[in-house]
Design a protein around this motif. Sequence first.
Motif, PDB file in Angstrom:
ATOM      1  N   ILE A 140       0.848  -1.198   0.000  1.00 53.39           N
ATOM      2  CA  ILE A 140       0.000   0.000   0.000  1.00 53.39           C
ATOM      3  C   ILE A 140       0.879   1.242   0.000  1.00 53.39           C
ATOM      4  CG2 ILE A 140      -1.891   1.193   1.166  1.00 53.39           C
ATOM      5  CD1 ILE A 140      -2.511  -1.683   0.179  1.00 53.39           C
ATOM      6  N   GLY A 141       0.517   2.229  -0.817  1.00 51.84           N
ATOM      7  CA  GLY A 141       1.245   3.496  -0.823  1.00 51.84           C
ATOM      8  C   GLY A 141       1.512   3.980  -2.233  1.00 51.84           C
ATOM      9  N   THR A 142       1.441   5.292  -2.405  1.00 51.54           N
ATOM     10  CA  THR A 142       1.688   5.892  -3.724  1.00 51.54           C
ATOM     11  C   THR A 142       2.716   7.015  -3.646  1.00 51.54           C
ATOM     12  OG1 THR A 142      -0.182   7.405  -3.375  1.00 51.54           O
ATOM     13  CG2 THR A 142      -0.631   5.355  -4.573  1.00 51.54           C
ATOM     14  N   SER A 143       3.401   7.139  -2.505  1.00 51.37           N
ATOM     15  CA  SER A 143       4.424   8.182  -2.389  1.00 51.37           C
ATOM     16  C   SER A 143       5.527   7.924  -3.402  1.00 51.37           C
ATOM     17  CB  SER A 143       5.004   8.201  -0.969  1.00 51.37           C
ATOM     18  OG  SER A 143       5.649   6.972  -0.689  1.00 51.37           O
ATOM     19  N   LEU A 150       8.831   0.123  -5.816  1.00 49.25           N
ATOM     20  CA  LEU A 150       7.978  -0.803  -6.562  1.00 49.25           C
ATOM     21  C   LEU A 150       8.456  -0.955  -7.998  1.00 49.25           C
ATOM     22  CD1 LEU A 150       4.493   0.246  -5.195  1.00 49.25           C
ATOM     23  CD2 LEU A 150       5.432  -2.070  -5.117  1.00 49.25           C
ATOM     24  N   ASN A 151       8.899   0.140  -8.600  1.00 48.12           N
ATOM     25  CA  ASN A 151       9.425   0.067  -9.961  1.00 48.12           C
ATOM     26  C   ASN A 151      10.670  -0.820 -10.023  1.00 48.12           C
ATOM     27  OD1 ASN A 151       7.431   1.726 -10.979  1.00 48.12           O
ATOM     28  ND2 ASN A 151       8.645   3.589 -10.814  1.00 48.12           N
ATOM     29  N   LEU A 152      11.520  -0.704  -9.009  1.00 49.46           N
ATOM     30  CA  LEU A 152      12.707  -1.553  -8.950  1.00 49.46           C
ATOM     31  C   LEU A 152      12.315  -3.016  -8.765  1.00 49.46           C
ATOM     32  CD1 LEU A 152      15.036   0.638  -6.692  1.00 49.46           C
ATOM     33  CD2 LEU A 152      15.337   0.163  -9.113  1.00 49.46           C
ATOM     34  N   ALA A 153      11.330  -3.251  -7.901  1.00 53.56           N
ATOM     35  CA  ALA A 153      10.861  -4.624  -7.675  1.00 53.56           C
ATOM     36  C   ALA A 153      10.292  -5.215  -8.961  1.00 53.56           C
ATOM     37  CB  ALA A 153       9.809  -4.640  -6.566  1.00 53.56           C
ATOM     38  N   ALA A 154       9.558  -4.396  -9.706  1.00 55.94           N
ATOM     39  CA  ALA A 154       8.970  -4.864 -10.967  1.00 55.94           C
ATOM     40  C   ALA A 154      10.051  -5.186 -11.986  1.00 55.94           C
ATOM     41  CB  ALA A 154       8.017  -3.797 -11.518  1.00 55.94           C
ATOM     42  N   GLN A 155      11.127  -4.378 -12.000  1.00 51.68           N
ATOM     43  CA  GLN A 155      12.203  -4.608 -12.960  1.00 51.68           C
ATOM     44  C   GLN A 155      12.914  -5.932 -12.720  1.00 51.68           C
ATOM     45  OE1 GLN A 155      14.960  -1.254 -13.393  1.00 51.68           O
ATOM     46  NE2 GLN A 155      13.294   0.143 -12.912  1.00 51.68           N
ATOM     47  N   CYS A 156      13.086  -6.295 -11.444  1.00 53.28           N
ATOM     48  CA  CYS A 156      13.882  -7.497 -11.162  1.00 53.28           C
ATOM     49  C   CYS A 156      13.027  -8.751 -10.979  1.00 53.28           C
ATOM     50  CB  CYS A 156      14.743  -7.286  -9.916  1.00 53.28           C
ATOM     51  SG  CYS A 156      13.813  -7.165  -8.372  1.00 53.28           S
TER      52      CYS A 156
END
Length: 483
Positions: A140-143, A150-156
């Motif tokens: 949860i969170g959009t900061s 989250l973008n880093l998690a998605a990349q890896c």
Amino acid sequence: MANVLIVDDDPYIRELLIEFLTPYHYTLMAAETLSECLTLLPVGKFDLILLDINLPDGNGLEILPEIRQSASAPEVIIFTAEGSAAGAKTAMDNEAWDYILKPFSEQEILLNIKRALEFRASKKALQARFESIFDRSDIIGTSSKITTCLNLAAQCAKTDTNVLITGPTGTGKELFANTIHKNSNRKNTGLIVVDCAALPEQLVESVLFGNVKGAFTGADAARDGLIKKADGGTLFLDEIGELPLAIQKKFLRVLQERKFKQVGGTKVIASNFRLVSATNRNLDDMAKQNTFRRDLLYRIKTFHIELPALQECREDIKPLTLHYIHKLCEHHGFETKGFKPDFLKMLESYNWPGNIRELITSLEKAILANTDASILYPNYLPQHIRLHHIETSIQNKSENNKIHKKTGSEMNPLSLMLPDALFNPVQSLKQVKKYTAVETEKLYLDHVMRLSKGDLEKACELAGISKSRLYSLLKTHQTLSKY
């Protein structure tokens, strides 16, 4: 077309860059100072900023973090006439695209701009693709800081690369590890969680590698280790900084070969696992102190995600509160409870040293404080949170009263004496305006810092500017040491 902002106080450089870029139909804007840049930043939706370092009101490197964390997160190309290794490192640490020395050629600057914008376009396309297929429902969170993580998690997630997740206790490191696993190609095989801090020192090797029967006293049966159980899935080593040095050496070999032997065994066992590690400790410092192997550190942090403390993401407190109130009420068999505005205000004013874990615990205590209540009130929260809110309110009120009660010369209108050199001979209006702007800024900053008694947080609140901006201005006017 891309939106490009040119920040340089030299009109020749601004005009030259505009001339270079006009044929490419970019939307171009220009600024002469850091303050102009920061004013345009929220409204410009820039894709790229060409940023000079030496500007009239400060150093361009000082505002790099603010630029990178803004809503559009533009790429930045630094250019300067006075380059330095320290400046280049600061630029790279803040993910600047390049660091270019003046004078530059048209070909050099155009090539860098083209590559930076191509990179940004591919990054946005990749992010859009990730957002459509990356399941982040548990986080949860959009900061901006959480979004970056989250973008880093998605990349890896779709790769098999080793990932190191760092951050203070209670920031959700295991939750991120779960999310990476859930979005990986190994999601149909287990996530094996190992709490390295909870492993008995004498049994660490056996727990990880397994053992044959009779390998040591009490080994009355053969046992598979957790590394073997992670075969085909993900091995999550939580608090990896707690692993003994002897085990670190053996685990490094496992990472290199994906093969190992059980304690007391001779047979080589293979395990095709993906490693995700986490720690709240500074492994770089531990490596310098020889308490963590540097070669292992290089292996485990191929991809590094650093989670922020909750107080750095205060805008996420409300959605986190809504989410966990619903989840906790459901767990305890209650209808979802509402809350008073003061309840949320108290949560948002607290510093949360225990981060999200402390927030969840505090919300659960509030929910259970009166199981029949349908509304959560501030007095349902733990006492230390309520006390912090009261103390902060008293302190703020006291400081505001002191400011309003001040009389005498300290609160009189500030006056500015113009030197004779501006009038004899008479200087241009531009020169007079430039002088008065700088001197007025110095007087204002001095007044604000005296009112706040050198408290940077209070001074920022009074002036309505960020801490990095205030720090940059004080440094520019060489008044930082006074406070």
